[in-house]
Write an enzyme that holds these catalytic residues in place. Structure first.
Site, PDB file in Angstrom:
ATOM      1  N   ASP A  69       0.856  -1.121   0.201  1.00  0.00           N
ATOM      2  CA  ASP A  69      -0.050   0.003  -0.154  1.00  0.00           C
ATOM      3  C   ASP A  69       0.938   1.356  -0.136  1.00  0.00           C
ATOM      4  O   ASP A  69       1.845   1.305   0.994  1.00  0.00           O
ATOM      5  CB  ASP A  69      -1.035   0.023   1.214  1.00  0.00           C
ATOM      6  CG  ASP A  69      -1.950   1.068   1.074  1.00  0.00           C
ATOM      7  OD1 ASP A  69      -3.075   0.986   0.526  1.00  0.00           O
ATOM      8  OD2 ASP A  69      -1.669   2.113   1.960  1.00  0.00           O
ATOM      9  N   ASN A 126      -2.597  12.741  -3.339  1.00  0.00           N
ATOM     10  CA  ASN A 126      -3.575  13.243  -4.567  1.00  0.00           C
ATOM     11  C   ASN A 126      -4.021  14.356  -3.943  1.00  0.00           C
ATOM     12  O   ASN A 126      -4.213  15.172  -5.188  1.00  0.00           O
ATOM     13  CB  ASN A 126      -4.710  12.041  -4.627  1.00  0.00           C
ATOM     14  CG  ASN A 126      -4.406  11.321  -6.065  1.00  0.00           C
ATOM     15  OD1 ASN A 126      -3.844  11.242  -6.535  1.00  0.00           O
ATOM     16  ND2 ASN A 126      -5.256   9.864  -5.701  1.00  0.00           N
ATOM     17  N   HIS A 140      -4.571  14.219  -9.003  1.00  0.00           N
ATOM     18  CA  HIS A 140      -4.879  13.129  -9.618  1.00  0.00           C
ATOM     19  C   HIS A 140      -3.668  12.879 -10.533  1.00  0.00           C
ATOM     20  O   HIS A 140      -3.344  11.523 -10.800  1.00  0.00           O
ATOM     21  CB  HIS A 140      -6.299  12.844  -9.986  1.00  0.00           C
ATOM     22  CG  HIS A 140      -7.121  12.950  -8.922  1.00  0.00           C
ATOM     23  ND1 HIS A 140      -7.244  11.653  -8.112  1.00  0.00           N
ATOM     24  CD2 HIS A 140      -8.028  13.750  -8.498  1.00  0.00           C
ATOM     25  CE1 HIS A 140      -8.166  12.238  -7.119  1.00  0.00           C
ATOM     26  NE2 HIS A 140      -8.530  13.481  -7.383  1.00  0.00           N
ATOM     27  N   ASP A 163      -1.517   9.575 -10.432  1.00  0.00           N
ATOM     28  CA  ASP A 163      -1.522   8.517 -11.541  1.00  0.00           C
ATOM     29  C   ASP A 163       0.213   8.320 -11.852  1.00  0.00           C
ATOM     30  O   ASP A 163       0.569   7.181 -12.084  1.00  0.00           O
ATOM     31  CB  ASP A 163      -2.074   8.862 -12.491  1.00  0.00           C
ATOM     32  CG  ASP A 163      -3.723   8.721 -12.350  1.00  0.00           C
ATOM     33  OD1 ASP A 163      -4.052   8.259 -11.461  1.00  0.00           O
ATOM     34  OD2 ASP A 163      -4.599   9.296 -13.248  1.00  0.00           O
ATOM     35  N   GLU A 194      -4.554   2.493  -4.658  1.00  0.00           N
ATOM     36  CA  GLU A 194      -3.176   2.386  -4.403  1.00  0.00           C
ATOM     37  C   GLU A 194      -2.500   0.923  -3.783  1.00  0.00           C
ATOM     38  O   GLU A 194      -1.473   0.940  -3.213  1.00  0.00           O
ATOM     39  CB  GLU A 194      -2.588   3.603  -3.348  1.00  0.00           C
ATOM     40  CG  GLU A 194      -3.008   3.486  -2.009  1.00  0.00           C
ATOM     41  CD  GLU A 194      -4.554   3.989  -1.807  1.00  0.00           C
ATOM     42  OE1 GLU A 194      -4.658   4.247  -0.618  1.00  0.00           O
ATOM     43  OE2 GLU A 194      -5.436   3.916  -2.519  1.00  0.00           O
TER      44      GLU A 194
END
Length: 305
Positions: free
Chosen positions: A177, A185, A190, A194, A221
């Site tokens: 994780d 984010n 975002h 990404d 994630e």
């Protein structure tokens, strides 16, 4: 000259008890494909299992097992049932052709062979094989990170569980994780998030070396790493190197409570699969280890004990 390196060429298995027929077909096809030869049904099944050809050209009339029997055997095996089979035979009645197609053959080529017709039909079949495999690969990939998706992971985990159970070998699995990804984010956007997930996925893939080891995006994630035939000690070592490799990317994360750079938490488990349990047991144990890693301060590897 071959159109592709040998290891990249599509493979065709030619099964015929007549040496002259095998040689004729091989001469027609070997310029563009890797050709494997078998002279009877027993050899055919063995070479299909060993080489996993993209297409099989199968004679019907052979000593021992005939072509129909070989086809039934191949179609009853999950590992070979999707390989297209083209019958090659001097039996050219509608009834013979219908029987082959009903049993699962893809096509029927009559003897004696016409070189241009054989080549054209085989090329068409091989193009369809390539397109099907490409679609299968795309269906199994996560669109953002280009690692396996959850669907593919579940298939691989089920297969490796059964294989490890048969071979009595340990199966290791880790869940990873990205630490404080929501904050990343929220503050970097975002698009930045990404990009980070793609970087993390590439780094994870670089840390596993064997073809059977798999990295998959499990959701958001969170990623899963599947390590067949891997002991707890070896799996922990691989995961610790992976954790360090991601830290070494030195991706700034000014809103992390763990450190100045993006980090990950990893939880894992190792099981000797048995009939009393199922793959979900391994996932649950790894998930519980990940929970402990996050609650013990993140940026660490914790293994199920």
């Amino acid at each position: 000259m071959s159109s592709a390196p040998l290891e990249r060429q599509q493979k065709i298995l030619i099964v015929d008890d007549e040496l002259l027929n095998r040689k004729l077909l091989a001469d027609i096809l070997r310029e563009d494909y890797r050709v494997i030869l078998a002279k009877n049904g027993e050899q055919a099944v063995d070479k299909v299992n060993r080489h996993q050809p993209d297409l099989i050209l199968l004679d019907i009339i052979m000593p021992g097992e005939n072509g129909y029997q070989v086809l039934v055997a191949l179609k009853s095996n999950p590992q070979t049932q999707d390989i297209p089979v083209v019958f090659i035979s001097a039996l050219d009645t509608d009834r013979d052709e219908e029987k082959g197609l009903v049993l699962g053959a893809t096509d029927y080529i009559s003897k004696p062979f016409r070189k241009s017709l054989v080549k054209a039909r085989i090329d068409n079949h091989m193009r369809m094989v390539s397109q099907r495999k490409l679609l299968e690969e795309l269906a199994n990939l996560d669109g953002l990170t280009n690692v396996d998706n959850r669907r593919c992971l579940e298939q691989n985990l089920d297969e490796e569980w059964r294989r490890s159970q048969r071979n009595q070998q340990p199966l290791s699995l880790a869940m990873l994780d990205v630490d404080h990804f929501k904050q990343f984010n929220d503050h970097y956007g975002h698009g930045g998030g990404d990009k980070v997930l793609r970087q993390v996925a590439r780094t994870m893939r670089s840390q596993i070396k064997r073809p059977g080891d798999k990295v998959a995006r499990y959701g958001g994630e969170e990623f899963v790493i599947l390590l067949p035939e891997t002991t707890q000690q070896d799996a922990e070592y691989i995961m610790e190197n992976m954790r360090k490799a991601i830290i070494d990317l030195k991706i700034p994360h000014g809103y992390s409570e763990t450190g100045p750079y993006l980090s990950v938490s990893i939880g894992g488990a190792t099981i000797l699969p048995s009939e009393r349990e199922g793959p979900v047991t391994l996932l649950n144990k790894a998930d519980a280890s990940l929970y402990r890693a996050k609650h013990q301060g993140r940026n660490r590897v914790i293994w199920d004990q």
